[in-house]
Design a protein around this motif. Structure first.
Motif, PDB file in Angstrom:
ATOM      1  N   TYR A 357     -32.506 -44.138 -37.621  1.00 16.62           N
ATOM      2  CA  TYR A 357     -31.509 -44.757 -38.600  1.00 16.62           C
ATOM      3  C   TYR A 357     -32.334 -46.209 -38.668  1.00 16.62           C
ATOM      4  O   TYR A 357     -33.047 -46.480 -37.893  1.00 16.62           O
ATOM      5  CB  TYR A 357     -30.189 -45.175 -37.859  1.00 16.62           C
ATOM      6  N   ASP A 358     -31.785 -46.960 -39.492  1.00 21.84           N
ATOM      7  CA  ASP A 358     -32.298 -48.298 -39.784  1.00 21.84           C
ATOM      8  C   ASP A 358     -31.791 -49.174 -38.727  1.00 21.84           C
ATOM      9  O   ASP A 358     -30.750 -49.276 -38.155  1.00 21.84           O
ATOM     10  CB  ASP A 358     -31.946 -49.118 -41.074  1.00 21.84           C
ATOM     11  N   VAL A 359     -32.916 -50.013 -38.341  1.00 20.19           N
ATOM     12  CA  VAL A 359     -32.646 -50.733 -37.124  1.00 20.19           C
ATOM     13  C   VAL A 359     -33.374 -52.095 -37.592  1.00 20.19           C
ATOM     14  O   VAL A 359     -34.392 -52.329 -38.182  1.00 20.19           O
ATOM     15  CB  VAL A 359     -33.650 -50.430 -36.090  1.00 20.19           C
ATOM     16  N   PHE A 360     -32.575 -53.391 -37.378  1.00 21.00           N
ATOM     17  CA  PHE A 360     -32.955 -54.592 -37.684  1.00 21.00           C
ATOM     18  C   PHE A 360     -32.828 -55.616 -36.424  1.00 21.00           C
ATOM     19  O   PHE A 360     -32.032 -55.384 -35.424  1.00 21.00           O
ATOM     20  CB  PHE A 360     -32.043 -54.988 -38.732  1.00 21.00           C
ATOM     21  N   TYR A 361     -33.006 -56.863 -36.733  1.00 22.56           N
ATOM     22  CA  TYR A 361     -32.799 -57.913 -35.992  1.00 22.56           C
ATOM     23  C   TYR A 361     -33.206 -58.027 -34.342  1.00 22.56           C
ATOM     24  O   TYR A 361     -32.269 -58.129 -33.590  1.00 22.56           O
ATOM     25  CB  TYR A 361     -31.210 -58.357 -36.187  1.00 22.56           C
ATOM     26  N   PRO A 362     -34.456 -57.559 -34.067  1.00 21.87           N
ATOM     27  CA  PRO A 362     -34.709 -57.648 -32.980  1.00 21.87           C
ATOM     28  C   PRO A 362     -34.582 -59.117 -32.116  1.00 21.87           C
ATOM     29  O   PRO A 362     -34.910 -60.030 -32.939  1.00 21.87           O
ATOM     30  CB  PRO A 362     -36.175 -57.155 -32.964  1.00 21.87           C
ATOM     31  N   THR A 363     -34.373 -59.071 -30.963  1.00 18.34           N
ATOM     32  CA  THR A 363     -34.616 -60.196 -29.918  1.00 18.34           C
ATOM     33  C   THR A 363     -35.134 -59.927 -28.742  1.00 18.34           C
ATOM     34  O   THR A 363     -34.595 -58.790 -27.931  1.00 18.34           O
ATOM     35  CB  THR A 363     -33.423 -61.036 -29.942  1.00 18.34           C
ATOM     36  N   VAL A 364     -36.042 -60.722 -28.128  1.00 15.16           N
ATOM     37  CA  VAL A 364     -36.716 -59.985 -26.644  1.00 15.16           C
ATOM     38  C   VAL A 364     -36.748 -61.257 -25.891  1.00 15.16           C
ATOM     39  O   VAL A 364     -37.069 -62.337 -26.089  1.00 15.16           O
ATOM     40  CB  VAL A 364     -38.087 -59.477 -27.132  1.00 15.16           C
ATOM     41  N   SER A 365     -36.623 -60.767 -24.468  1.00 10.29           N
ATOM     42  CA  SER A 365     -36.607 -61.773 -23.231  1.00 10.29           C
ATOM     43  C   SER A 365     -36.283 -60.921 -22.016  1.00 10.29           C
ATOM     44  O   SER A 365     -35.706 -60.036 -22.036  1.00 10.29           O
ATOM     45  CB  SER A 365     -35.454 -62.877 -23.502  1.00 10.29           C
ATOM     46  N   ASP A 366     -37.283 -61.443 -21.018  1.00  9.29           N
ATOM     47  CA  ASP A 366     -36.875 -60.973 -19.726  1.00  9.29           C
ATOM     48  C   ASP A 366     -37.107 -59.359 -19.618  1.00  9.29           C
ATOM     49  O   ASP A 366     -36.531 -58.574 -19.053  1.00  9.29           O
ATOM     50  CB  ASP A 366     -35.595 -61.181 -19.272  1.00  9.29           C
ATOM     51  N   GLY A 367     -38.098 -58.927 -20.635  1.00  7.56           N
ATOM     52  CA  GLY A 367     -38.545 -57.593 -20.379  1.00  7.56           C
ATOM     53  C   GLY A 367     -37.585 -56.628 -21.187  1.00  7.56           C
ATOM     54  O   GLY A 367     -37.523 -55.248 -21.002  1.00  7.56           O
ATOM     55  N   LEU A 368     -36.621 -57.130 -21.832  1.00 10.62           N
ATOM     56  CA  LEU A 368     -35.320 -56.466 -22.505  1.00 10.62           C
ATOM     57  C   LEU A 368     -35.555 -56.825 -24.174  1.00 10.62           C
ATOM     58  O   LEU A 368     -35.756 -57.687 -24.769  1.00 10.62           O
ATOM     59  CB  LEU A 368     -34.156 -56.749 -21.972  1.00 10.62           C
ATOM     60  N   LEU A 369     -35.506 -55.582 -24.884  1.00 11.27           N
ATOM     61  CA  LEU A 369     -35.490 -55.610 -26.556  1.00 11.27           C
ATOM     62  C   LEU A 369     -34.099 -55.307 -26.766  1.00 11.27           C
ATOM     63  O   LEU A 369     -33.503 -54.292 -26.735  1.00 11.27           O
ATOM     64  CB  LEU A 369     -36.582 -54.691 -27.054  1.00 11.27           C
ATOM     65  N   PHE A 370     -33.406 -56.436 -27.595  1.00 10.99           N
ATOM     66  CA  PHE A 370     -32.038 -55.997 -28.154  1.00 10.99           C
ATOM     67  C   PHE A 370     -32.258 -55.744 -29.738  1.00 10.99           C
ATOM     68  O   PHE A 370     -33.084 -56.613 -30.177  1.00 10.99           O
ATOM     69  CB  PHE A 370     -31.160 -57.310 -27.871  1.00 10.99           C
ATOM     70  N   PHE A 371     -31.434 -54.872 -30.127  1.00 15.22           N
ATOM     71  CA  PHE A 371     -31.442 -54.833 -31.734  1.00 15.22           C
ATOM     72  C   PHE A 371     -30.460 -54.263 -32.299  1.00 15.22           C
ATOM     73  O   PHE A 371     -29.318 -53.637 -31.534  1.00 15.22           O
ATOM     74  CB  PHE A 371     -32.832 -54.064 -32.211  1.00 15.22           C
ATOM     75  N   SER A 372     -30.033 -54.161 -33.441  1.00  9.27           N
ATOM     76  CA  SER A 372     -28.966 -53.749 -34.529  1.00  9.27           C
ATOM     77  C   SER A 372     -29.328 -52.310 -34.970  1.00  9.27           C
ATOM     78  O   SER A 372     -30.107 -52.149 -35.639  1.00  9.27           O
ATOM     79  CB  SER A 372     -28.493 -54.675 -35.306  1.00  9.27           C
ATOM     80  N   VAL A 373     -28.283 -51.116 -34.595  1.00 18.35           N
ATOM     81  CA  VAL A 373     -28.733 -49.816 -35.258  1.00 18.35           C
ATOM     82  C   VAL A 373     -27.464 -49.643 -36.370  1.00 18.35           C
ATOM     83  O   VAL A 373     -26.654 -49.934 -36.131  1.00 18.35           O
ATOM     84  CB  VAL A 373     -28.586 -48.883 -34.312  1.00 18.35           C
ATOM     85  N   TYR A 374     -27.981 -49.200 -37.318  1.00 14.92           N
ATOM     86  CA  TYR A 374     -27.167 -49.014 -38.565  1.00 14.92           C
ATOM     87  C   TYR A 374     -27.022 -47.363 -38.967  1.00 14.92           C
ATOM     88  O   TYR A 374     -27.614 -46.908 -39.822  1.00 14.92           O
ATOM     89  CB  TYR A 374     -27.431 -49.703 -39.823  1.00 14.92           C
ATOM     90  N   LYS A 375     -26.193 -46.513 -38.364  1.00 19.54           N
ATOM     91  CA  LYS A 375     -25.979 -45.566 -38.376  1.00 19.54           C
ATOM     92  C   LYS A 375     -25.447 -45.123 -39.756  1.00 19.54           C
ATOM     93  O   LYS A 375     -24.531 -45.858 -40.224  1.00 19.54           O
ATOM     94  CB  LYS A 375     -25.147 -44.863 -37.298  1.00 19.54           C
ATOM     95  N   ASP A 376     -25.699 -43.999 -40.543  1.00 23.08           N
ATOM     96  CA  ASP A 376     -25.029 -43.694 -41.963  1.00 23.08           C
ATOM     97  C   ASP A 376     -23.498 -43.895 -41.551  1.00 23.08           C
ATOM     98  O   ASP A 376     -23.135 -42.938 -40.853  1.00 23.08           O
ATOM     99  CB  ASP A 376     -25.630 -42.589 -42.284  1.00 23.08           C
ATOM    100  N   GLY A 377     -23.063 -44.483 -42.653  1.00 24.02           N
ATOM    101  CA  GLY A 377     -21.410 -44.476 -42.692  1.00 24.02           C
ATOM    102  C   GLY A 377     -20.744 -45.056 -41.623  1.00 24.02           C
ATOM    103  O   GLY A 377     -19.504 -45.195 -41.450  1.00 24.02           O
ATOM    104  N   GLU A 378     -21.492 -45.810 -40.702  1.00 25.42           N
ATOM    105  CA  GLU A 378     -20.742 -46.705 -39.583  1.00 25.42           C
ATOM    106  C   GLU A 378     -21.168 -48.025 -39.717  1.00 25.42           C
ATOM    107  O   GLU A 378     -22.334 -48.494 -40.167  1.00 25.42           O
ATOM    108  CB  GLU A 378     -21.313 -45.929 -38.379  1.00 25.42           C
ATOM    109  N   GLU A 379     -20.552 -49.076 -38.849  1.00 31.62           N
ATOM    110  CA  GLU A 379     -20.827 -50.208 -38.714  1.00 31.62           C
ATOM    111  C   GLU A 379     -21.846 -50.225 -37.638  1.00 31.62           C
ATOM    112  O   GLU A 379     -22.020 -49.330 -36.894  1.00 31.62           O
ATOM    113  CB  GLU A 379     -19.447 -51.086 -38.345  1.00 31.62           C
ATOM    114  N   PRO A 380     -22.704 -51.351 -37.706  1.00 34.83           N
ATOM    115  CA  PRO A 380     -23.764 -51.587 -36.726  1.00 34.83           C
ATOM    116  C   PRO A 380     -23.318 -51.668 -35.361  1.00 34.83           C
ATOM    117  O   PRO A 380     -22.245 -52.450 -34.849  1.00 34.83           O
ATOM    118  CB  PRO A 380     -24.606 -52.845 -37.095  1.00 34.83           C
ATOM    119  N   ASP A 381     -24.091 -51.321 -34.336  1.00 32.69           N
ATOM    120  CA  ASP A 381     -23.746 -51.689 -32.736  1.00 32.69           C
ATOM    121  C   ASP A 381     -25.218 -52.189 -32.196  1.00 32.69           C
ATOM    122  O   ASP A 381     -26.376 -51.922 -32.443  1.00 32.69           O
ATOM    123  CB  ASP A 381     -23.545 -50.508 -32.253  1.00 32.69           C
ATOM    124  N   ILE A 382     -25.150 -52.749 -30.979  1.00 28.17           N
ATOM    125  CA  ILE A 382     -26.121 -53.378 -30.214  1.00 28.17           C
ATOM    126  C   ILE A 382     -26.764 -52.301 -29.428  1.00 28.17           C
ATOM    127  O   ILE A 382     -26.128 -51.754 -28.584  1.00 28.17           O
ATOM    128  CB  ILE A 382     -25.764 -54.490 -29.452  1.00 28.17           C
TER     129      ILE A 382
END
Length: 389
Positions: A357-382
């Motif tokens: 699925y499309d993935v956007f908006y990475p942020t990285v710190s302390d060995g962790l990568l956070f990002f938003s996942v946009y599944k088809d037909g659904e709102e995004p989650d972290i």
């Protein structure tokens, strides 16, 4: 009814060495089926969590690691069902009418999301997960983000439609909502000293840039508008504790502005491209997304000069620098994924190759990568991924 409830949720026997959430549920005859359907949803769609969520009548019914309160009510006059989670100062309600626009399946998601998030936050605290961890489960919008000093700042619409600021204190396993009423917020950022928040908001009608104090109860009374144009301003980031960067629309395109949040002094930076977006600051250098024609690439601004960092035939967005590696979003294999470029060797690696699925908006710190996942037909989650470098 109490005996029936325990039998209906017999899947929730305690499992040794697990982290369990007791959902102390208040319900009526009219809302009992909601509880049954919510249990079935967890069993079917979130089976990996089913042994860790216990719907109970009181905290004495089962031994759990943590308890939250859920109130299920029915208004017969208006044919309206309501689900409210209360966990100290976290109070969020969702409503459903059989004659309304909301799907019943969405309402069930609004009943089960919170204990799932509490379990995921505990997993994140202990880093007890493989590959990816889904951090948010609310069926509305949870996206963007900034991670610093054990706190994850993001945007959510779980308070009733408007997008509000919220943060997760991972060490204390707590979600705190920071609503700014009559406004929607985007692109939140912690200041380097963690004393202020920076965000794009609509408090005055059009998109503008604001700051407000972090960690105080009267934050909304101390919001300060930084941008001063009648045209939209967006995607802000801290340059240092006194200065911020943001993108300002103009009549013919846009510009990048550096603004002092105390004296109001502003400077337009001479960056490269027809239009620019999403600045990021690392070691005093400014990385940004540049649009040239129909192509997006990543450049950096250093002492008044611009340098190409990553600009291929495909599109590159959302630059983040971590340990001398460029983390960014690109559609170079057909969908948007998170990629990483080693700035020493120029090698490029995909970090989310198995998320289709499309993935956007990475942020990285302390060995962790956070990002938003946009599944088809659904709102995004972290989502979160552990990095091994």
């Amino acid at each position: 009814m109490k005996r029936v409830l325990i039998l209906a949720f017999s899947f929730v026997f305690y499992i040794l060495f697990s982290y369990t959430i007791g959902v102390v549920t208040s319900y009526s005859t009219e809302t009992y089926n909601l509880l049954v359907d919510a249990s079935n949803l967890i069993n079917k769609e979130y089976s990996e969590y089913k042994d860790y969520v216990k719907f109970i009548n009181s905290s004495s019914d089962a031994t759990c690691d943590y308890y939250v309160n859920l109130y299920l009510t029915y208004d017969s006059t208006n044919n309206l069902y309501k689900a409210t989670y209360k966990d100290f100062d976290y109070i969020v309600s969702s409503v459903y009418s059989p004659k309304g626009y909301k799907k019943y399946s969405t309402f069930l998601e609004e009943i089960v999301y919170y204990p799932l998030e509490k379990i995921s936050i505990n997993k994140l605290k202990r880093r007890d997960f493989d590959n990816y961890l889904r951090l948010t489960f609310y069926p509305g919008v949870d996206e963007y983000g900034d991670f610093k000093d054990g706190k994850f700042l993001f945007i959510t619409d779980r308070l009733g439609g408007n997008r509000n600021l919220a943060y997760i204190d991972i060490q204390n396993e707590k979600i705190t909502l920071l609503p700014v009423w009559s406004s929607s917020e985007y692109y939140p950022r912690f200041s380097p000293d963690m004393k202020m928040l920076l965000f794009q908001g609509s408090l005055h009608g059009n998109w503008s840039i604001y700051t407000m104090p972090f960690g105080v109860s009267d934050y909304s009374k101390k919001i300060k508008k930084i941008s001063d144009s009648n045209l939209p301003s967006y995607t802000p980031v801290w340059y240092d504790n006194d200065n911020v960067l943001y993108i300002q629309d103009t009549e013919k395109g846009n510009v990048m502005i550096m603004a002092n949040i105390y004296n109001g002094k502003k400077q337009v930076l001479n960056v490269y491209g027809d239009m620019v977006f999403t600045p990021f600051v690392y070691d005093g250098n400014i990385y940004y997304t540049s649009l040239n024609g129909a192509n997006f690439g990543i450049y950096k601004y250093v002492d008044g000069k611009n340098f190409k960092v990553e600009d291929s035939f495909y599109n590159e967005h959302d630059p983040v620098i971590y340990k001398n590696k460029l983390v960014f979003t690109s559609n170079r294999d057909g969908i948007y994924r998170i990629w990483m470029k080693d700035l020493d060797t120029s090698s490029v690696t995909c970090l989310t190759s198995d998320i289709n699925y499309d993935v956007f908006y990475p942020t990285v710190s302390d060995g962790l990568l956070f990002f938003s996942v946009y599944k088809d037909g659904e709102e995004p989650d972290i989502f979160v991924k552990k990095l091994d470098f």
